[in-house]
Motif scaffolding. Structure first.
Motif, PDB file in Angstrom:
ATOM      1  N   THR A   1      13.052   2.152  92.497  1.00  0.00           N
ATOM      2  CA  THR A   1      14.055   1.213  93.004  1.00  0.00           C
ATOM      3  C   THR A   1      13.385   0.025  93.683  1.00  0.00           C
ATOM      4  O   THR A   1      13.802  -1.122  93.510  1.00  0.00           O
ATOM      5  N   VAL A   2      12.336   0.294  94.450  1.00  0.00           N
ATOM      6  CA  VAL A   2      11.596  -0.783  95.124  1.00  0.00           C
ATOM      7  C   VAL A   2      11.026  -1.762  94.100  1.00  0.00           C
ATOM      8  O   VAL A   2      11.192  -2.985  94.227  1.00  0.00           O
ATOM      9  N   VAL A   3      10.366  -1.246  93.077  1.00  0.00           N
ATOM     10  CA  VAL A   3       9.731  -2.127  92.093  1.00  0.00           C
ATOM     11  C   VAL A   3      10.784  -2.891  91.296  1.00  0.00           C
ATOM     12  O   VAL A   3      10.600  -4.077  90.980  1.00  0.00           O
ATOM     13  N   PHE A   4      11.907  -2.232  90.980  1.00  0.00           N
ATOM     14  CA  PHE A   4      12.978  -2.915  90.243  1.00  0.00           C
ATOM     15  C   PHE A   4      13.442  -4.146  91.012  1.00  0.00           C
ATOM     16  O   PHE A   4      13.526  -5.250  90.457  1.00  0.00           O
TER      17      PHE A   4
ATOM     18  N   THR B   1       0.265  -6.507 103.990  1.00  0.00           N
ATOM     19  CA  THR B   1       1.476  -5.995 104.639  1.00  0.00           C
ATOM     20  C   THR B   1       2.470  -5.411 103.652  1.00  0.00           C
ATOM     21  O   THR B   1       3.531  -4.916 104.046  1.00  0.00           O
ATOM     22  N   LEU B   2       2.139  -5.451 102.384  1.00  0.00           N
ATOM     23  CA  LEU B   2       3.069  -4.991 101.349  1.00  0.00           C
ATOM     24  C   LEU B   2       3.483  -3.540 101.551  1.00  0.00           C
ATOM     25  O   LEU B   2       4.653  -3.184 101.403  1.00  0.00           O
TER      26      LEU B   2
ATOM     27  N   VAL C   1      13.351  -8.263  90.453  1.00  0.00           N
ATOM     28  CA  VAL C   1      14.547  -9.119  90.486  1.00  0.00           C
ATOM     29  C   VAL C   1      14.333 -10.310  91.418  1.00  0.00           C
ATOM     30  O   VAL C   1      14.511 -11.475  91.021  1.00  0.00           O
ATOM     31  N   PHE C   2      13.967 -10.030  92.663  1.00  0.00           N
ATOM     32  CA  PHE C   2      13.763 -11.110  93.631  1.00  0.00           C
ATOM     33  C   PHE C   2      12.539 -11.956  93.270  1.00  0.00           C
ATOM     34  O   PHE C   2      12.522 -13.179  93.476  1.00  0.00           O
ATOM     35  N   GLY C   3      11.502 -11.310  92.749  1.00  0.00           N
ATOM     36  CA  GLY C   3      10.296 -12.041  92.365  1.00  0.00           C
ATOM     37  C   GLY C   3      10.555 -12.992  91.211  1.00  0.00           C
ATOM     38  O   GLY C   3      10.044 -14.125  91.197  1.00  0.00           O
ATOM     39  N   ALA C   4      11.339 -12.547  90.223  1.00  0.00           N
ATOM     40  CA  ALA C   4      11.675 -13.410  89.088  1.00  0.00           C
ATOM     41  C   ALA C   4      12.479 -14.619  89.555  1.00  0.00           C
ATOM     42  O   ALA C   4      12.259 -15.745  89.089  1.00  0.00           O
ATOM     43  N   ALA C   5      13.388 -14.391  90.484  1.00  0.00           N
ATOM     44  CA  ALA C   5      14.186 -15.501  91.019  1.00  0.00           C
ATOM     45  C   ALA C   5      13.294 -16.512  91.728  1.00  0.00           C
ATOM     46  O   ALA C   5      13.442 -17.732  91.539  1.00  0.00           O
TER      47      ALA C   5
ATOM     48  N   GLY D   1      12.073  -9.308 100.841  1.00  0.00           N
ATOM     49  CA  GLY D   1      10.758  -9.781 101.259  1.00  0.00           C
ATOM     50  C   GLY D   1       9.687  -9.475 100.224  1.00  0.00           C
ATOM     51  O   GLY D   1       8.795 -10.298  99.969  1.00  0.00           O
ATOM     52  N   LEU D   2       9.761  -8.295  99.619  1.00  0.00           N
ATOM     53  CA  LEU D   2       8.786  -7.921  98.586  1.00  0.00           C
ATOM     54  C   LEU D   2       8.829  -8.883  97.406  1.00  0.00           C
ATOM     55  O   LEU D   2       7.789  -9.205  96.815  1.00  0.00           O
TER      56      LEU D   2
END
Length: 309
Positions: free
Chosen positions: A34-37, A20-21, A41-45, A212-213
């Motif tokens: 911008t999406v990957v940035f 679903t990505l 950020v959210f993934g690192a958190a 969500g990503l």
């Protein structure tokens, strides 16, 4: 058996989430950089909070060399995401995902060139089958610049994935969650100059898709995958990995009405079968070598070492 059943459910869910990505990327309304940035950020958190809660930072196993390799692998993996998301825009999620799954063959070729690994006659044969499937799937006609661009971007993403895997395979004795954390953290300063923060400020509901990503497709998804890998035989991992492209194609059809044509569809099973054979052979060989390293700490497995985006 109960442990294996749980692992199967965990990996299947992870691959469904991965499928679903593409919808999350498109619905965010942001440009690929911008999406990957913000995924980083959210993934690192998410990965940082999980690793802290589990106590993974204690006795982390990193050395300067391992940290450098993780950072290099991170540069490859975040750029891989950028190219893949660009391919979504140029063509469709279905087309880009199928082409992207030529990753194992670039890994075989890089292994031969960089690591001096021997390519067996069987692997060469499956490479030929995969190439035939790629030709059919591409369906590129003269003057079809969009498909050509999408094909090139998806292949570039696959090459970057393979490069990241080659680098990450050299990291041992570090928990995979920490390797993944380093990789997404590296993506933040790397992509900051290219991210359009002004665009991000105007996204509105697009922020939910970006979050969500990072939280779902980078935090939860990798936690599920790493938990499953410890419970499953390599052959089942290789088979379940193909849930990802199947769900991606289904989601692209249900949400956007995109689907590949009849001739292109003939190439899909060729790529899937060839990729499955090569992946299973590679993982079986790795499993056979595992007893020699069993006394060491868990070997790293990063986003680049998985069969997902």
């Amino acid at each position: 058996m109960r442990n294996e059943t749980r692992g199967t459910l965990e990996l299947t869910l992870a691959m469904v989430l991965s499928g679903t990505l593409g919808v999350f990327v498109v619905e965010s309304g942001a440009s690929p950089f911008t999406v990957v940035f913000f995924r980083c950020v959210f993934g690192a958190a998410a990965l940082g909070a999980y690793s802290l809660a589990r106590g993974f930072f204690t006795g982390h196993g990193f050395t300067p060399r391992k940290l450098g390799l993780a950072a290099l692998g991170g540069a490859f993996i975040v750029l891989n995401w950028v190219f893949l998301f660009e391919a979504y825009e140029a063509t469709s999620i279905s087309f880009a995902t199928v082409v992207y799954h030529t990753q194992p063959f670039f890994l075989v070729l890089l292994g031969a060139v960089v690591l001096r690994e021997r390519i067996s006659a069987a692997k060469l044969g499956w490479l030929a089958v995969a190439f035939a499937g790629l030709v059919l799937v591409s369906g590129v006609r003269p003057g079809d610049t969009a498909s050509l661009k999408g094909l090139g971007l998806a292949l570039a993403a696959a090459v970057l994935y393979a490069l990241s895997t080659v680098v990450t395979k050299r990291i041992t004795g570090v928990r995979p969650h920490l390797v993944a954390l380093v990789q997404v953290t590296v993506g933040i300063p790397l992509l900051l100059p290219f991210a359009d923060l002004g665009e991000a400020a105007r996204l509105g509901t697009g922020w939910a898709w970006l979050a969500g990503l990072g939280l779902i497709h980078t935090g939860l998804m990798y936690v599920l995958m790493y938990a499953a890998y410890a419970k499953l035989p390599t052959a089942r991992i290789a088979v379940l990995a193909f849930t990802y492209p199947a769900v991606a194609m289904l989601a692209d059809w249900l949400v956007y009405g995109h689907h590949i044509g009849p001739v292109q569809a003939l190439g899909v099973p060729l790529i899937v079968l060839a990729s499955l054979r090569v992946t299973r052979a590679t993982r079986t060989r790795a499993a056979a070598a595992a007893p020699r390293t069993a006394a060491r700490a868990p070997e790293a497995a990063s986003p680049a070492a998985t069969r997902s985006a």
